[in-house]
Write a protein that holds these residues in place. Structure first.
Motif, PDB file in Angstrom:
ATOM      1  N   SER A 138       5.792   9.572 -26.921  1.00  0.00           N
ATOM      2  CA  SER A 138       4.680   9.028 -27.690  1.00  0.00           C
ATOM      3  C   SER A 138       4.569   7.514 -27.574  1.00  0.00           C
ATOM      4  CB  SER A 138       4.837   9.404 -29.168  1.00  0.00           C
ATOM      5  OG  SER A 138       4.906  10.794 -29.351  1.00  0.00           O
ATOM      6  N   PRO A 139       3.465   6.994 -27.016  1.00  0.00           N
ATOM      7  CA  PRO A 139       3.245   5.547 -27.008  1.00  0.00           C
ATOM      8  C   PRO A 139       3.152   4.954 -28.408  1.00  0.00           C
ATOM      9  CG  PRO A 139       1.825   6.608 -25.405  1.00  0.00           C
ATOM     10  CD  PRO A 139       2.429   7.700 -26.226  1.00  0.00           C
ATOM     11  N   ASP A 140       2.812   5.784 -29.421  1.00  0.00           N
ATOM     12  CA  ASP A 140       2.720   5.281 -30.794  1.00  0.00           C
ATOM     13  C   ASP A 140       3.987   5.561 -31.600  1.00  0.00           C
ATOM     14  OD1 ASP A 140       2.375   8.020 -30.867  1.00  0.00           O
ATOM     15  OD2 ASP A 140       0.722   7.975 -32.304  1.00  0.00           O
ATOM     16  N   PHE A 141       5.095   5.815 -30.919  1.00  0.00           N
ATOM     17  CA  PHE A 141       6.384   5.919 -31.612  1.00  0.00           C
ATOM     18  C   PHE A 141       6.618   4.622 -32.381  1.00  0.00           C
ATOM     19  CE2 PHE A 141      10.985   5.853 -32.047  1.00  0.00           C
ATOM     20  CZ  PHE A 141      11.296   7.171 -32.319  1.00  0.00           C
ATOM     21  N   PRO A 142       7.128   4.696 -33.612  1.00  0.00           N
ATOM     22  CA  PRO A 142       7.249   3.466 -34.418  1.00  0.00           C
ATOM     23  C   PRO A 142       8.153   2.428 -33.761  1.00  0.00           C
ATOM     24  CG  PRO A 142       8.446   5.301 -35.423  1.00  0.00           C
ATOM     25  CD  PRO A 142       7.611   5.885 -34.338  1.00  0.00           C
ATOM     26  N   GLY A 143       7.627   1.222 -33.577  1.00  0.00           N
ATOM     27  CA  GLY A 143       8.370   0.143 -32.936  1.00  0.00           C
ATOM     28  C   GLY A 143       8.337  -1.122 -33.761  1.00  0.00           C
ATOM     29  N   ARG A 144       9.358  -1.949 -33.576  1.00  0.00           N
ATOM     30  CA  ARG A 144       9.411  -3.246 -34.253  1.00  0.00           C
ATOM     31  C   ARG A 144      10.392  -4.129 -33.508  1.00  0.00           C
ATOM     32  NH1 ARG A 144      11.560  -5.106 -40.169  1.00  0.00           N
ATOM     33  NH2 ARG A 144      10.151  -6.876 -40.422  1.00  0.00           N
ATOM     34  N   ARG A 145      10.027  -5.410 -33.332  1.00  0.00           N
ATOM     35  CA  ARG A 145      10.876  -6.369 -32.607  1.00  0.00           C
ATOM     36  C   ARG A 145      11.377  -5.738 -31.309  1.00  0.00           C
ATOM     37  NH1 ARG A 145      12.959  -7.337 -38.083  1.00  0.00           N
ATOM     38  NH2 ARG A 145      12.158  -9.341 -38.819  1.00  0.00           N
ATOM     39  N   MET A 146      10.461  -5.323 -30.487  1.00  0.00           N
ATOM     40  CA  MET A 146      10.765  -4.478 -29.337  1.00  0.00           C
ATOM     41  C   MET A 146      11.254  -5.288 -28.144  1.00  0.00           C
ATOM     42  SD  MET A 146       7.452  -1.982 -29.691  1.00  0.00           S
ATOM     43  CE  MET A 146       8.110  -0.591 -28.759  1.00  0.00           C
ATOM     44  N   VAL A 147      12.303  -4.798 -27.498  1.00  0.00           N
ATOM     45  CA  VAL A 147      12.744  -5.343 -26.219  1.00  0.00           C
ATOM     46  C   VAL A 147      11.745  -4.969 -25.128  1.00  0.00           C
ATOM     47  CG1 VAL A 147      14.551  -5.200 -24.467  1.00  0.00           C
ATOM     48  CG2 VAL A 147      15.171  -5.351 -26.872  1.00  0.00           C
ATOM     49  N   GLN A 148      11.282  -3.715 -25.157  1.00  0.00           N
ATOM     50  CA  GLN A 148      10.262  -3.216 -24.227  1.00  0.00           C
ATOM     51  C   GLN A 148       9.062  -2.814 -25.073  1.00  0.00           C
ATOM     52  OE1 GLN A 148      11.548  -0.346 -21.222  1.00  0.00           O
ATOM     53  NE2 GLN A 148       9.625   0.770 -21.450  1.00  0.00           N
ATOM     54  N   ASN A 149       7.961  -3.539 -24.924  1.00  0.00           N
ATOM     55  CA  ASN A 149       6.845  -3.413 -25.854  1.00  0.00           C
ATOM     56  C   ASN A 149       6.023  -2.152 -25.665  1.00  0.00           C
ATOM     57  OD1 ASN A 149       7.332  -5.870 -27.177  1.00  0.00           O
ATOM     58  ND2 ASN A 149       6.331  -6.993 -25.534  1.00  0.00           N
ATOM     59  N   SER A 150       6.006  -1.585 -24.468  1.00  0.00           N
ATOM     60  CA  SER A 150       5.120  -0.460 -24.209  1.00  0.00           C
ATOM     61  C   SER A 150       5.892   0.731 -23.665  1.00  0.00           C
ATOM     62  CB  SER A 150       4.017  -0.863 -23.229  1.00  0.00           C
ATOM     63  OG  SER A 150       4.574  -1.270 -21.991  1.00  0.00           O
ATOM     64  N   HIS A 151       5.315   1.899 -23.883  1.00  0.00           N
ATOM     65  CA  HIS A 151       5.878   3.143 -23.372  1.00  0.00           C
ATOM     66  C   HIS A 151       5.746   3.145 -21.856  1.00  0.00           C
ATOM     67  CE1 HIS A 151       6.132   7.615 -22.932  1.00  0.00           C
ATOM     68  NE2 HIS A 151       6.953   7.482 -23.943  1.00  0.00           N
ATOM     69  N   GLY A 152       6.854   3.365 -21.141  1.00  0.00           N
ATOM     70  CA  GLY A 152       6.853   3.167 -19.701  1.00  0.00           C
ATOM     71  C   GLY A 152       6.311   4.321 -18.891  1.00  0.00           C
ATOM     72  N   GLY A 153       6.536   5.542 -19.335  1.00  0.00           N
ATOM     73  CA  GLY A 153       6.147   6.696 -18.528  1.00  0.00           C
ATOM     74  C   GLY A 153       5.860   7.891 -19.393  1.00  0.00           C
ATOM     75  N   SER A 154       6.034   9.082 -18.825  1.00  0.00           N
ATOM     76  CA  SER A 154       5.758  10.274 -19.613  1.00  0.00           C
ATOM     77  C   SER A 154       6.788  10.472 -20.717  1.00  0.00           C
ATOM     78  CB  SER A 154       5.723  11.505 -18.703  1.00  0.00           C
ATOM     79  OG  SER A 154       6.946  11.637 -18.000  1.00  0.00           O
ATOM     80  N   ARG A 155       7.996   9.962 -20.519  1.00  0.00           N
ATOM     81  CA  ARG A 155       9.030  10.057 -21.541  1.00  0.00           C
ATOM     82  C   ARG A 155       9.941   8.850 -21.414  1.00  0.00           C
ATOM     83  NH1 ARG A 155      12.916  14.913 -20.742  1.00  0.00           N
ATOM     84  NH2 ARG A 155      14.005  13.405 -19.442  1.00  0.00           N
ATOM     85  N   ASP A 156      10.222   8.195 -22.527  1.00  0.00           N
ATOM     86  CA  ASP A 156      11.110   7.033 -22.554  1.00  0.00           C
ATOM     87  C   ASP A 156      12.295   7.290 -23.482  1.00  0.00           C
ATOM     88  OD1 ASP A 156       9.618   5.523 -20.843  1.00  0.00           O
ATOM     89  OD2 ASP A 156       9.114   3.954 -22.272  1.00  0.00           O
ATOM     90  N   ALA A 157      13.392   6.631 -23.197  1.00  0.00           N
ATOM     91  CA  ALA A 157      14.455   6.533 -24.189  1.00  0.00           C
ATOM     92  C   ALA A 157      13.997   5.589 -25.294  1.00  0.00           C
ATOM     93  CB  ALA A 157      15.739   6.019 -23.540  1.00  0.00           C
ATOM     94  N   PHE A 158      14.625   5.697 -26.450  1.00  0.00           N
ATOM     95  CA  PHE A 158      14.365   4.734 -27.515  1.00  0.00           C
ATOM     96  C   PHE A 158      15.666   4.383 -28.212  1.00  0.00           C
ATOM     97  CE2 PHE A 158      13.928   8.729 -29.988  1.00  0.00           C
ATOM     98  CZ  PHE A 158      14.723   8.445 -31.093  1.00  0.00           C
ATOM     99  N   LEU A 159      15.668   3.220 -28.849  1.00  0.00           N
ATOM    100  CA  LEU A 159      16.779   2.777 -29.686  1.00  0.00           C
ATOM    101  C   LEU A 159      16.202   2.186 -30.953  1.00  0.00           C
ATOM    102  CD1 LEU A 159      19.822   2.137 -30.175  1.00  0.00           C
ATOM    103  CD2 LEU A 159      19.393  -0.085 -29.080  1.00  0.00           C
ATOM    104  N   MET A 160      16.744   2.616 -32.095  1.00  0.00           N
ATOM    105  CA  MET A 160      16.320   2.107 -33.394  1.00  0.00           C
ATOM    106  C   MET A 160      17.535   1.632 -34.181  1.00  0.00           C
ATOM    107  SD  MET A 160      13.774   5.199 -34.589  1.00  0.00           S
ATOM    108  CE  MET A 160      12.605   4.176 -35.483  1.00  0.00           C
ATOM    109  N   ARG A 161      17.311   0.594 -34.983  1.00  0.00           N
ATOM    110  CA  ARG A 161      18.312   0.178 -35.968  1.00  0.00           C
ATOM    111  C   ARG A 161      17.627   0.209 -37.328  1.00  0.00           C
ATOM    112  NH1 ARG A 161      21.462  -5.688 -36.323  1.00  0.00           N
ATOM    113  NH2 ARG A 161      23.031  -5.070 -37.853  1.00  0.00           N
ATOM    114  N   LEU A 162      18.172   1.016 -38.239  1.00  0.00           N
ATOM    115  CA  LEU A 162      17.515   1.297 -39.505  1.00  0.00           C
ATOM    116  C   LEU A 162      18.371   0.833 -40.679  1.00  0.00           C
ATOM    117  CD1 LEU A 162      16.506   4.991 -38.713  1.00  0.00           C
ATOM    118  CD2 LEU A 162      15.166   2.919 -38.283  1.00  0.00           C
ATOM    119  N   ASP A 163      17.718   0.259 -41.671  1.00  0.00           N
ATOM    120  CA  ASP A 163      18.334  -0.063 -42.959  1.00  0.00           C
ATOM    121  C   ASP A 163      17.759   0.929 -43.961  1.00  0.00           C
ATOM    122  OD1 ASP A 163      19.250  -1.050 -45.341  1.00  0.00           O
ATOM    123  OD2 ASP A 163      18.585  -3.114 -45.013  1.00  0.00           O
ATOM    124  N   LEU A 164      18.442   2.038 -44.154  1.00  0.00           N
ATOM    125  CA  LEU A 164      17.907   3.101 -44.996  1.00  0.00           C
ATOM    126  C   LEU A 164      17.826   2.683 -46.458  1.00  0.00           C
ATOM    127  CD1 LEU A 164      19.615   6.296 -43.517  1.00  0.00           C
ATOM    128  CD2 LEU A 164      17.541   5.122 -42.773  1.00  0.00           C
TER     129      LEU A 164
END
Length: 296
Positions: A138-164
């Motif tokens: 999903s290109p609209d996967f929630p992002g913030r302070r992104m190292v890679q700003n846009s979705h690269g292909g049909s499927r990307d890896a993601f990394l999140m750091r969350l303060d629950l």
């Protein structure tokens, strides 16, 4: 599991729902089940793919689900199902398995090869922040302070750091090229450096200091390290987290300074006066970076 009747009396979810996953805590000597709860909800299939336990004994479970009305907690980062075949999810249990302290979706709206959004790796740092890795279509996967700003292909890896506890995404970024990429697992190193491993079909990954610079077959494993996700992919601008030397070193002594990813370089250290607290100024490549050092 589809087997009924496995949950302990005070379990968070007592009834199996379609294809449910489960969470079980086993007694230290292995002769009893402390608690057993299903992880699954009505209206869909739920697959747990990650597990971690924090210092308070609370289990974190995540993966992906097709259930579109899971009982998210009021402070959920993403309270609603975003769309597609599946969304990733994250649950934090209380220590006795009787309730969920935190439940949230993590996903975007694109419908693609199943699973289109899933979480598969987790770590918890010294601050109690939760790192989650996985894959998204999903290109609209929630992002913030992104190292890679846009979705690269049909499927990307993601990394999140969350303060629950504060209902906050500290950062969330795509990682990938023009084809299919997925994060499978992650680890944390010094300075909260996050190392992600996974698989990739992309020939255009943003390589840095690569041991292998091109695909060896249709798809390969990959490893990437983000020293400081506030600054960029490795090698990032220096984020000083450790000084290999004496705290009472004389002025202008050259010592080794390490970033979060343990990349050494020379720096001139100037020590100001002070009994308990001293201010250091690191001179690296003619740039001055202030940092406070507490002497013990």
């Amino acid at each position: 599991t589809m087997s009924p009747g496995l949950a302990t009396p005070d379990a968070y979810v007592k009834t199996a729902q379609s294809y449910s996953s489960f969470l079980a805590k086993i007694a230290p000597n292995g002769d009893a089940i402390t608690y057993f709860t299903y992880i699954g909800w009505r209206g869909g299939y739920t697959t747990a793919r990650l597990l971690a336990v924090d210092a308070q004994g609370r289990a974190y479970v995540g993966g992906d689900t097709t259930a579109q009305q899971i009982p998210v907690t009021p402070n959920a980062i993403q309270p609603a199902y975003a769309g597609g075949n599946r969304d990733a999810f994250l649950v934090r249990m209380n220590s006795d398995g009787s309730a969920a302290e935190y439940v949230t979706y993590l996903g975007g709206s694109t419908k693609a090869a199943d699973p289109d959004d899933t979480a598969s790796g987790i770590r918890i740092d010294a601050h109690g922040h939760v790192y989650v890795a996985g894959q998204t279509s999903s290109p609209d996967f929630p992002g913030r302070r992104m190292v890679q700003n846009s979705h690269g292909g049909s499927r990307d890896a993601f990394l999140m750091r969350l303060d629950l506890d504060n209902n906050q995404i500290i950062y969330a970024t795509f990682l990938g090229g023009q084809k299919n990429d997925a994060g499978v697992a992650l680890a944390l190193g010094p300075g909260e450096a996050a190392t992600i491993v996974g698989d990739s079909f992309s020939e255009d990954l943003p390589l840095a200091n690569a041991v292998q610079i091109r695909l060896g077959s249709a798809n390969d494993a990959f490893v990437t390290q983000i020293c400081d996700p506030w600054l960029g992919l490795w090698p990032a601008p220096p984020s000083f987290t450790h000084v290999a030397g004496s705290a009472n070193a004389p002025d202008s002594q050259v010592v080794d300074v390490y970033s979060g990813c343990l990349q050494p370089f020379d720096a001139v250290v100037e020590l100001a006066e002070g009994e308990n607290n001293s201010w250091l100024k690191f001179a690296v490549d003619r740039n001055a970076v202030p940092m406070k050092l507490t002497l013990t």
